[in-house]
Design an enzyme around this catalytic site. Structure first.
Site, mmCIF file in Angstrom:
data_model
loop_
_atom_site.group_PDB
_atom_site.id
_atom_site.type_symbol
_atom_site.label_atom_id
_atom_site.label_comp_id
_atom_site.label_asym_id
_atom_site.label_seq_id
_atom_site.Cartn_x
_atom_site.Cartn_y
_atom_site.Cartn_z
ATOM 1 N N PHE A 179 0.814 -1.214 0.000
ATOM 2 C CA PHE A 179 0.000 0.000 0.000
ATOM 3 C C PHE A 179 0.852 1.270 0.000
ATOM 4 C CE2 PHE A 179 -2.351 -3.259 2.517
ATOM 5 C CZ PHE A 179 -3.195 -3.646 1.506
ATOM 6 N N ARG B 162 -8.489 -1.237 -21.430
ATOM 7 C CA ARG B 162 -8.813 -2.646 -21.613
ATOM 8 C C ARG B 162 -8.614 -3.411 -20.306
ATOM 9 N NH1 ARG B 162 -5.143 -6.932 -25.021
ATOM 10 N NH2 ARG B 162 -6.584 -8.702 -24.995
ATOM 11 N N ASN C 103 -7.884 -9.021 -17.114
ATOM 12 C CA ASN C 103 -8.370 -10.130 -16.302
ATOM 13 C C ASN C 103 -9.508 -9.602 -15.440
ATOM 14 O OD1 ASN C 103 -8.725 -12.082 -14.161
ATOM 15 N ND2 ASN C 103 -6.720 -12.945 -14.672
ATOM 16 N N PRO C 104 -10.760 -9.765 -15.883
ATOM 17 C CA PRO C 104 -11.886 -9.164 -15.154
ATOM 18 C C PRO C 104 -11.964 -9.581 -13.688
ATOM 19 C CG PRO C 104 -12.591 -9.919 -17.317
ATOM 20 C CD PRO C 104 -11.193 -10.428 -17.130
ATOM 21 N N LYS C 105 -11.610 -10.829 -13.397
ATOM 22 C CA LYS C 105 -11.677 -11.296 -12.008
ATOM 23 C C LYS C 105 -10.702 -10.519 -11.135
ATOM 24 C CE LYS C 105 -11.179 -15.522 -9.240
ATOM 25 N NZ LYS C 105 -10.937 -16.984 -9.299
ATOM 26 N N GLY D 188 -3.843 1.508 -15.433
ATOM 27 C CA GLY D 188 -3.789 0.873 -14.126
ATOM 28 C C GLY D 188 -5.113 0.907 -13.379
ATOM 29 N N GLU E 85 -5.039 1.914 -7.948
ATOM 30 C CA GLU E 85 -5.300 3.054 -7.075
ATOM 31 C C GLU E 85 -6.741 3.564 -7.159
ATOM 32 O OE1 GLU E 85 -2.548 3.964 -5.416
ATOM 33 O OE2 GLU E 85 -0.893 3.320 -6.694
#
Length: 760
Positions: free
Chosen positions: A260, A645, A648-650, A715, A718
């Site tokens: 973090f 894009r 990896n949706p999960k 990204g 965040e």
């Protein structure tokens, strides 16, 4: 012709997931080295002063005579470390003053000694024998004290600085101006004006894995197993402190158990661990305690923000001002860049932002998840809610009216912006149209219900990175980069990118990280790793496929000998010719010279003169407030994100859910509790648990941004946090009519009586 499989874009499980859930995953502290010794840190107990030489000598003598002790390092005998160069300290939170270099104390928890013993228990006992005495000096423990009191002279040639200053830009990003203005000099009159003060407290990173270091020397070569997410930068900084050539330092961090922000830079215990290992001529392991991490590995500093918005009769913003006062230590630079979002997020012909940093007697702060945007959007998005009520306009409608078409800070176009779709999809999924405007309109039994929303935003960044490729006779293609797996799924996504781009099956590809011997990559932070390292992996995979096909048509024993490489496809681990033979990649590799399939590529950063890449999103939340006991609960959350894009949706959904949970803690629970007179830690640091988790509905616009990188990604790490505390505060206002402008929102806040403005 070549094609790729569609591995990127699928919800693939983490490639190291089984290791983690079975306990087989190896972290820095798990490293086994023969003959290892153990170190612990002795810390100061006052915020400012000078430790007496006599007490240090007596304490060191007692500790040295304790069972199993091998050495005790103090400012009186520690081999001198070098001050790092200016370019590592002037806009990064690396300490200018080397550790154990003098007897002055600049904050509670400053490292005063290192004890090394044959066992951890012996080291801890010996450290407990220290009884330090101090000549205390007046301490400045808040920004207001620094601004109100005379400024002491700087010390040690500028290694220790006092007073306040106004930095120009955020870290190495010259375009991210911390002092900025446009438009008229004076604030204009308008139909509606809101102006208020907002505060955020000190937050601690509190990762599950403690900061852990194991160092050992082989002659003049230092190997460091560390819990870090800045492998190549730590190598540079550590070499500077120790006076070594960078090639004589190797950093290893295969897995990092959360950070973090706390593991983004070299902290002083790592340098001391290396010195201790050189002194005892044996490996040394140093694991900070939970309490030591509060003062040794950074924190989010407090902020006080004064924000004013002026709108015309159509509720269009004509002026924005955001002035921030924040804090850093006396030995390092850091500025929490809270005003960056105000420069572009809403249409505003006039803008003034400023940041003033006060040097106080505190440990050095650093990045924390959503640096700048998380506390800055709390103020800006609550102010937008206040403006909506002052102008009698729905909070969502106000944001739509003031949504700019270009980046106002630079005047350049966006590389891709779909914030309106986030607003519209999120509102539809949440049922925002059913929301009554008036506060205290919704109830569920005896509990007040509130609906709130806020905008999320975070930059899309990309830096240079490298990737190495090695191919073995079994048909496995290994990719490697000196990046980091901090629990966000980097190894998994990089494996997907490599497989898709090379035309291989996932099981034919490996991705290794966490070693400074691999090609360079930047720190894992600022939501840049996928775009940055992914671009290098993508480029390396395309290069591998091209080389593979060229070799294939050159080998006489190949079924594709003499063919045009452009007439071959590589997909799902098979090579096919149009109206011709087909063969598995693994079988083809058995007859190829593999040295031609081992190489390294380097990917550049984002183009300086291209369009501006920025991610956006919309948060909608529902809270329940039980006014009888002062309890606020977040029960439902809808978020729609525009992050390019989605590979990896999960993993992407998990990232956003984690970010929102992080923001829930920031809004309702988290603050480092100090005694304001002694700066000593008191009480407990509260974090959200599963019981605090709302029901999530997470969506993505999922439009690629090819201007930033060839994969079209931005990204995600965040942005899930950014805007969350404001959405919660706005929902609490809707539930109760109380406008709460200070974080965290506690029981005391919720039960405080109204004042004439409906604020506490």
């Amino acid at each position: 012709m070549t094609t790729a499989t569609d591995d990127a874009g699928r919800s693939v499980n983490r490639v190291e997931g089984r290791q983690k859930v079975t306990g087989a995953a190896q972290y820095a502290a798990d490293t086994v080295i023969a003959g290892v010794t153990h170190a612990t840190i002795v810390q100061s107990e006052i915020p400012h002063g000078v430790v007496t030489r006599e007490s240090l000598e007596l304490s060191a003598a007692r500790a040295s005579s304790a069972p199993g002790v091998l050495t005790v390092l103090t400012p009186l005998n520690c081999p001198p470390l070098h001050a790092p160069p200016h370019d590592l300290t002037y806009d990064l939170p690396l300490e200018r003053r080397p550790p154990l270099s003098d007897l002055t104390v600049q904050h509670v928890g400053q490292h005063m000694a290192v004890v090394v013993a044959d066992t951890l228990e012996h080291a801890v006992f010996a450290a407990s024998l220290f009884e330090l005495a101090y000549e205390t000096l007046p301490a400045q423990l808040s920004a207001s004290e620094v601004l109100e009191q005379p400024v002491p002279p700087d010390e040690k040639g500028g290694q220790i600085c006092h007073g306040s200053y106004r930095p120009d830009h955020f870290v190495k990003l010259d375009e991210e101006k911390l002092q900025d203005r446009r438009g008229a000099k004076d604030e204009p009159l308008g139909a509606t004006r809101v102006s208020a003060r907002y505060t955020t407290p000190e937050n601690a990173h509190y990762p599950i894995e403690l900061s852990s270091t194991l160092t050992h020397w082989d002659g003049d070569v230092l190997t460091v197993h560390d819990s870090t997410r800045w492998i190549t930068g730590e190598r540079t900084a550590l070499a500077a402190y120790l006076g070594l050539a960078e090639e004589n330092v190797r950093i290893l961090a295969p897995l990092v158990g959360g950070a973090f922000g706390s593991k983004s830079f070299l902290w002083m215990h790592v340098a001391l661990c290396a010195v201790a290992a050189r002194e005892v001529q044996r490996p040394v392991k140093l694991v900070l305690t939970r309490n030591q991490m509060f003062s040794s590995t950074g924190h989010r500093p407090r902020t006080e923000q004064h924000l004013s918005l002026v709108a015309d009769e159509d509720a269009r913003i004509v002026s924005t001002e955001q002035h921030t006062l924040t804090e850093t230590s006396t030995v390092a630079h850091f500025c929490e860049p809270v005003g960056l979002s105000a420069r572009f997020l809403y249409e505003s012909p006039r803008l003034v932002t400023s940041h003033t940093v006060a040097r106080i007697n505190t440990p050095t702060p650093c990045f924390m998840r959503g640096p700048g945007e998380a506390p800055g959007l709390f103020a800006l998005e609550v102010a937008m809610d206040e403006l909506a009520y002052a102008a009698d306009v729905d909070p969502l409608e106000l944001r739509l009216r003031n949504d700019p078409d270009v980046d106002q800070a630079s005047g350049r176009a966006w590389s891709g912006k779909h914030l309106r779709e986030c607003y519209q999809q999120g509102a539809e999924r949440f049922g925002w149209r059913e929301r009554p405007m008036a506060p205290r309109s919704l109830t569920r039994g005896d509990v007040r219900i509130g609906w709130g929303m806020a905008t999320a935003t975070y930059p899309g960044r990309r830096m240079p990175a490298g990737c190495r490729v090695r191919t073995d006779a079994t048909g496995t293609v290994g990719f490697a980069s000196a990046t980091h797996e901090v629990g966000n799924g980097v190894r998994t996504v990089m494996t997907q990118v490599a497989a898709e781009s090379a035309g291989l099956l996932l099981e034919q590809v490996t991705f290794d990280s966490g070693d400074s011997l691999f090609p360079d990559a930047p720190y894992s932070g600022a939501s840049q790793t996928t775009a940055t390292v992914g671009s290098a992996v993508y480029q390396a995979a395309l290069e591998w496929r091209s080389r593979f096909l060229d070799l294939l048509v050159e080998q006489s024993e190949s079924p594709f000998f003499g063919m045009n490489p452009a007439a071959l496809t590589v997909s799902a681990g098979r090579v096919c010719a149009v109206d011709g033979p087909a063969e598995s990649v693994a079988d083809c590799l058995r007859s190829l010279p593999l040295e031609g399939l081992t190489f390294t590529v380097t990917s550049s950063g984002a183009a300086a003169d291209g369009p501006v890449s920025q991610s956006f999103g919309a948060h909608f939340c529902e809270v329940e407030v039980d006014e009888a006991i002062g309890r606020a609960s977040v029960v439902r959350w809808v978020a729609v994100m525009d992050c390019g894009r989605v590979l990896n949706p999960k993993l992407a959904r998990n990232q956003v859910m984690g970010g929102i949970t992080f923001g829930v803690g920031m809004a309702l629970l988290e603050q480092v509790p100090y005694d304001r007179h002694t700066a000593q830690l008191i009480g407990e640091y509260y974090l959200p648990t599963h019981a605090d988790r709302p029901e999530f509905d997470i969506g993505f616009v999922d439009v690629p941004d090819y201007a930033l990188d060839p994969m079209g990604v931005r990204g995600i790490g965040e942005i899930g946090t950014c805007g969350v505390p404001a959405a919660i505060s706005n929902a609490i206002f809707h539930a109760t009519g109380k406008r709460l402008r200070d974080l965290p929102i506690t029981l005391e806040n919720l039960m405080a009586p109204f004042d004439e403005e409906g604020s506490r």
